[in-house]
Design a protein around this motif. Structure first.
Motif, mmCIF file in Angstrom:
data_model
loop_
_atom_site.group_PDB
_atom_site.id
_atom_site.type_symbol
_atom_site.label_atom_id
_atom_site.label_comp_id
_atom_site.label_asym_id
_atom_site.label_seq_id
_atom_site.Cartn_x
_atom_site.Cartn_y
_atom_site.Cartn_z
ATOM 1 N N GLU A 1 0.551 -1.086 -0.170
ATOM 2 C CA GLU A 1 0.058 -0.209 0.058
ATOM 3 C C GLU A 1 0.866 1.072 0.100
ATOM 4 N N ASP A 2 0.369 1.980 0.094
ATOM 5 C CA ASP A 2 0.485 3.743 0.265
ATOM 6 C C ASP A 2 1.704 3.294 1.212
ATOM 7 N N PRO A 3 2.893 4.368 1.369
ATOM 8 C CA PRO A 3 3.871 4.837 2.933
ATOM 9 C C PRO A 3 3.156 5.260 3.893
ATOM 10 N N VAL A 4 3.214 4.791 5.008
ATOM 11 C CA VAL A 4 2.850 5.548 6.153
ATOM 12 C C VAL A 4 2.692 6.692 6.293
ATOM 13 N N ASN A 5 1.195 7.502 6.303
ATOM 14 C CA ASN A 5 1.204 9.027 6.812
ATOM 15 C C ASN A 5 1.232 9.317 8.003
ATOM 16 N N PHE A 6 2.157 9.792 8.637
ATOM 17 C CA PHE A 6 2.334 10.325 10.344
ATOM 18 C C PHE A 6 3.390 11.461 10.454
ATOM 19 N N GLY A 7 2.658 12.025 11.785
ATOM 20 C CA GLY A 7 3.392 12.811 12.128
ATOM 21 C C GLY A 7 3.706 14.712 11.670
ATOM 22 N N SER A 8 4.675 15.488 12.085
ATOM 23 C CA SER A 8 4.453 16.672 11.504
ATOM 24 C C SER A 8 5.716 16.443 10.368
ATOM 25 N N ASN A 9 6.810 15.214 10.063
ATOM 26 C CA ASN A 9 7.372 15.421 9.105
ATOM 27 C C ASN A 9 7.127 14.732 7.704
ATOM 28 N N THR A 10 5.683 16.026 6.888
ATOM 29 C CA THR A 10 5.346 14.770 5.415
ATOM 30 C C THR A 10 6.022 15.684 4.414
ATOM 31 N N HIS A 11 5.464 15.374 4.041
ATOM 32 C CA HIS A 11 5.325 15.988 1.900
ATOM 33 C C HIS A 11 4.489 15.162 1.225
ATOM 34 N N GLY A 12 4.375 15.856 -0.175
ATOM 35 C CA GLY A 12 3.347 15.018 -0.980
ATOM 36 C C GLY A 12 4.386 14.089 -2.473
ATOM 37 N N ILE A 13 3.601 13.645 -2.823
ATOM 38 C CA ILE A 13 4.266 12.736 -3.754
ATOM 39 C C ILE A 13 3.330 12.710 -4.908
ATOM 40 N N ASP A 14 3.991 13.330 -6.244
ATOM 41 C CA ASP A 14 3.362 13.045 -7.450
ATOM 42 C C ASP A 14 3.212 12.242 -8.337
ATOM 43 N N THR A 15 2.468 10.827 -7.734
ATOM 44 C CA THR A 15 2.836 8.853 -8.580
ATOM 45 C C THR A 15 2.093 8.957 -9.732
ATOM 46 N N ASP A 16 1.395 9.488 -10.459
ATOM 47 C CA ASP A 16 0.925 9.480 -11.596
ATOM 48 C C ASP A 16 1.108 10.541 -13.124
ATOM 49 N N GLY A 17 2.533 11.996 -12.379
ATOM 50 C CA GLY A 17 2.965 12.224 -13.113
ATOM 51 C C GLY A 17 2.669 13.254 -14.027
ATOM 52 N N ASP A 18 1.331 13.881 -12.813
ATOM 53 C CA ASP A 18 0.425 14.909 -13.674
ATOM 54 C C ASP A 18 0.843 16.521 -12.547
ATOM 55 N N SER A 19 2.513 16.834 -11.862
ATOM 56 C CA SER A 19 2.639 17.391 -11.354
ATOM 57 C C SER A 19 1.941 17.787 -10.144
ATOM 58 N N THR A 20 1.029 16.905 -10.005
ATOM 59 C CA THR A 20 0.148 17.716 -8.813
ATOM 60 C C THR A 20 0.228 16.045 -7.640
ATOM 61 N N ALA A 21 0.998 16.674 -6.485
ATOM 62 C CA ALA A 21 1.000 16.019 -5.249
ATOM 63 C C ALA A 21 -0.478 15.065 -4.784
ATOM 64 N N ASP A 22 0.124 13.765 -4.919
ATOM 65 C CA ASP A 22 -1.750 13.105 -4.815
ATOM 66 C C ASP A 22 -0.942 12.230 -3.774
ATOM 67 N N VAL A 23 -0.569 11.629 -3.048
ATOM 68 C CA VAL A 23 -0.474 11.345 -1.819
ATOM 69 C C VAL A 23 0.883 11.574 -0.762
ATOM 70 N N THR A 24 0.211 11.758 0.533
ATOM 71 C CA THR A 24 0.946 12.158 1.657
ATOM 72 C C THR A 24 1.597 11.328 2.112
ATOM 73 N N VAL A 25 2.792 11.278 2.933
ATOM 74 C CA VAL A 25 3.455 10.151 3.185
ATOM 75 C C VAL A 25 4.471 11.271 4.526
ATOM 76 N N GLY A 26 4.573 10.573 4.961
ATOM 77 C CA GLY A 26 6.029 10.395 6.428
ATOM 78 C C GLY A 26 7.404 10.535 6.359
#
Length: 450
Positions: free
Chosen positions: A229-254
């Motif tokens: 599954e998607d990586p765990v999203n946790f805590g204050s240390n987070t950032h977005g990831i563009d997984t489909d190449g549309d230059s938009t972060a669609d997954v937030t990971v910690g």
């Protein structure tokens, strides 16, 4: 009187022959204890008789006593063959509803159709109760019960703690925070997977992704992923990831931060409550032991809460990535694979998942006067008034000997000594026969006087 004296000698020699023959016949009987015929003279003098001129009236068999010396150990490599090295007897229960016990040194055991440990006569081995750690709860024979192998499978256990000890390569190239994508190996330095288990015993994969931080020296980010599954999203240390190449972060990971000093030693690890799917917010935890709370998708099991322990001995040296050690405390369902008995008598069931279960401790019994025990056949004895009550205990404690698994105690009969004794008894019989013959000749002479 001389005839009666010689007849008593014949009877004594015959008794000696019988005992010796029985010893020889049981030379291969497991746990057999040889016997010895003991004799005394018959000497009767009246109150006013003259003991200086009295003649004995023959011999009498005083007792046939068993000799409870140690027999040799015959190693069989069969785990359910048991021998006692030292003092003590095994205790057996003739039937499940019986309140009586029989005692034996023969430990050739098997498993009956109901899973009980039994001897060759089908009698049930009695074991002392223990706790989950294998420590005795009671050493009283009254609390000992027949030992039964568990019919059910070994229960699974959910993982609560996972550990890692590693070296991260100091010369690795740093990568920016936004670059990480678990589907692209070029965006992380190294990945490591370990297996964890949910409450139903289902295996899951916990993957750690290590990324050297480009913005801070000697600093690494660790991302966690549960299964695929998607990586765990946790805590204050987070950032977005563009997984489909549309230059938009669609997954937030910690991520968790690891910091090393100039000597390559781990100095700090941000600890966070990591959550998967359940939406639990991140909270600050012990830096050395961050906890991951992972929902278990699609199995029906309870959510996992895994404490991720990164060893303080983890390093950052100029060497390749290396996992020095890792582990976790969960396990899946197990099937019974074997039974073993330790020198202390602890009976353990082994399961295919690597776990062991204590089933009890073999009850050992001793008596103040074992020679007064009553023989009942099959190399077994029962208590008598003269033997005293059975004193139960654990192997290797007090006067009790140790238990040797994979071995049987052989008979303590010394065939060489028995054959010599056989010759002696035969000579005694012949000599008494000659005495009767001489007495008869004297009697015939007297009767023939005219």
């Amino acid at each position: 009187m001389s005839f009666n004296t010689s007849i008593s000698g014949l009877n004594a020699a015959q008794k000696d022959l019988n005992v010796t023959s029985n010893n020889i016949a049981n030379a291969k009987s497991t746990g057999f204890k040889k016997s010895r015929a003991e004799f005394g003279d018959i000497y009767a003098v009246s109150a006013f008789g003259n003991s200086k001129t009295s003649v004995g009236q023959g011999v009498i068999n005083q007792a046939v006593t068993q000799q409870f010396t140690q027999g040799n150990l015959d190693f069989t490599d069969r785990s359910l063959d048991l021998a006692i090295s030292g003092e003590g007897f095994f205790a057996f229960q003739p039937s499940l509803d019986s309140a009586e016990s029989v005692f034996s040194r023969a430990g050739a055991l098997g498993v009956n159709k109901d899973g009980y440990l039994v001897n060759q006569a089908g009698e049930f081995l009695k074991g002392l109760p223990t706790d989950a750690e294998g420590n005795s709860v009671s050493t009283s024979l009254a609390t000992a019960d027949p030992v039964r192998l568990p019919a059910e499978a070994g229960e699974p256990r959910a993982t609560t703690t996972a550990t890692q000890l590693f070296n991260l390569p100091s010369e690795a190239e740093g990568l920016p925070v936004s670059a990480f994508n678990w589907n692209d190996p070029e965006t992380y330095t190294q990945a490591n997977s370990q297996r964890v288990f949910d409450s139903l015993g289902n295996p899951h994969t916990l993957t750690s992704y290590f990324v050297k931080d480009a913005g801070q020296d000697n600093t690494w980010r660790v991302y966690y992923q549960f299964d695929n599954e998607d990586p765990v999203n946790f805590g204050s240390n987070t950032h977005g990831i563009d997984t489909d190449g549309d230059s938009t972060a669609d997954v937030t990971v910690g991520y968790q931060m690891l910091r090393f000093d100039g000597n390559g030693s781990l100095t700090d690890a941000d600890g966070n409550l990591l959550s998967y799917g359940s939406g639990v917010p991140g909270t600050s935890m012990d830096p050395e032991n961050p906890t991951l709370t992972l929902a278990s998708p699609g199995t029906g099991a309870e959510d996992l809460s895994v404490q991720m322990r990164i060893s303080r001995n983890s390093t950052q040296y100029a060497a390749g990535f290396n996992i020095g050690d890792q582990g976790q405390d969960g396990y899946t369902t197990g099937q019974l694979t074997g039974v073993s008995v330790g020198s202390d008598g602890l009976i353990r069931a082994s399961y295919s998942n690597g776990q062991n279960q204590a089933l009890g401790k073999v009850a050992l019994v001793d008596f103040r006067n074992p020679q007064a025990l009553k023989q009942v056949g099959n190399n077994q004895w029962i208590e008598t008034v003269d033997s005293g009550e059975p004193l139960a205990g654990e192997a290797g404690t007090g006067t009790f000997g140790a238990i040797q698994g994979g071995a049987l105690e052989t008979s303590n009969v010394d065939l060489t000594a028995e054959l010599v004794n056989l010759i002696t008894a035969q000579r005694n019989f012949q000599a008494n026969s000659r005495a009767i013959e001489a007495n008869k000749a004297l009697s015939d002479t007297i009767i023939g006087i005219r």
